[in-house]
Design a protein around this motif. Sequence first.
Motif, PDB file in Angstrom:
ATOM      1  N   GLN A   6      37.227  45.791  32.858  1.00 15.36           N
ATOM      2  CA  GLN A   6      38.554  45.859  32.231  1.00 15.36           C
ATOM      3  C   GLN A   6      38.786  47.262  31.639  1.00 15.36           C
ATOM      4  O   GLN A   6      39.865  47.848  31.812  1.00 15.36           O
TER       5      GLN A   6
ATOM      6  N   MET B   1      43.183  35.017  40.076  1.00 11.81           N
ATOM      7  CA  MET B   1      43.022  36.398  39.590  1.00 11.81           C
ATOM      8  C   MET B   1      42.566  37.310  40.734  1.00 11.81           C
ATOM      9  O   MET B   1      41.791  36.905  41.581  1.00 11.81           O
ATOM     10  N   HIS B   2      43.048  38.542  40.706  1.00 13.33           N
ATOM     11  CA  HIS B   2      42.689  39.510  41.733  1.00 13.33           C
ATOM     12  C   HIS B   2      41.255  39.960  41.470  1.00 13.33           C
ATOM     13  O   HIS B   2      40.868  40.210  40.329  1.00 13.33           O
ATOM     14  N   THR B  91      47.350  45.974  39.018  1.00 17.09           N
ATOM     15  CA  THR B  91      48.428  45.228  38.351  1.00 17.09           C
ATOM     16  C   THR B  91      48.079  43.738  38.353  1.00 17.09           C
ATOM     17  O   THR B  91      48.184  43.056  37.334  1.00 17.09           O
ATOM     18  N   LYS B  92      47.597  43.258  39.514  1.00 19.75           N
ATOM     19  CA  LYS B  92      47.221  41.838  39.615  1.00 19.75           C
ATOM     20  C   LYS B  92      45.988  41.555  38.751  1.00 19.75           C
ATOM     21  O   LYS B  92      45.909  40.524  38.098  1.00 19.75           O
ATOM     22  N   TYR B  93      45.046  42.492  38.773  1.00 15.48           N
ATOM     23  CA  TYR B  93      43.798  42.317  38.009  1.00 15.48           C
ATOM     24  C   TYR B  93      44.097  42.178  36.518  1.00 15.48           C
ATOM     25  O   TYR B  93      43.525  41.362  35.829  1.00 15.48           O
ATOM     26  N   LYS B  95      46.948  41.356  35.381  1.00 13.29           N
ATOM     27  CA  LYS B  95      48.052  40.367  35.316  1.00 13.29           C
ATOM     28  C   LYS B  95      49.249  40.945  34.573  1.00 13.29           C
ATOM     29  O   LYS B  95      49.809  40.339  33.658  1.00 13.29           O
TER      30      LYS B  95
END
Lengths: 200, 96
Positions: A6, B1-2, B91-93, B95
């Motif tokens: 992340q 989720m990606h 963007t998908k990761y 969200k």
Amino acid sequence: MNSTKQNEVNDNLNVIKSMIEKTRTDAEESGSIFILWGWLVIAATILTYFFVYKEWFDRIGYIWFILMSLGVIGMIYIVKKRTKKEKVKSYSSVALTNLWISCGVSFLIISFLGIPLKVVPLESLNIIMAVIAGIGLFTTGGILEWNMLRIGGLIWWVAAIIMMFTHWYFHTLIFAIAIIPGYLVPGYALNRKYKNSQNA
Amino acid sequence: MHKFETLDPIVHAPVRLAILTVLISVKSADFTYLKEVTETTDGNLGTHLQKLEDAGYVKVEKSFVGKKPKTTLSITKSGRKAYERYIEGITKYLKI
């Protein structure tokens, strides 16, 4: 979601943001070409009037040919110098170059082909040139988002309309007057803006 | 989720992502300009550019201005597609 992954993605988003902020995407126009053509056309117009006064009608063509050739040489020099210095080529600078090449080619087709072949009447030469100059200035103003250039374009179109309602004998004079607000004023203003941006 | 793993590793490296972000917004840029904006060294930039060129994402053109060599870089069609896929992926990761 894995926090290391992340963080990596968040860091990359910051990289994208920072690069977008730093990248120069605007075209930088020094106005030198406007200034060059502006003074050359004024010189050609004054000489034309002098030659008309002296009744050397057959030599008028030489004035335009010599001064316009000087303009082309000067323009090639300015563009080459700019290309040497240019570190980044934006899409807007490519659009501007292509726009002015189109205007230049249109001028050449009309002046050196349309007029000698007599398919374009000599009386309409200044009107056509003013309309093309209007297209160039107005579109440049749109690309650079600068109203002074858009106004310059409008001045050329107004000059073209005025010429349509006046005797062709006055067209060169109207053209020379339009050069000042239509070429020289925006040219010098662009030059000042460019110098300020270079010093910033 | 990606899935994170599906993000293109060629684009994912920060310096390479920075290079592609610059190149996608301009027609072309020279080596010194890229060095300035990405704040990296000649060697590091050269290595990353080589990887991008090998992947077919960047086009490298070498020329001379007077006697000085000049390297001009531009993004290729597949580079543009890879960049767009990457942005879609993150963007998908996240969200967004």
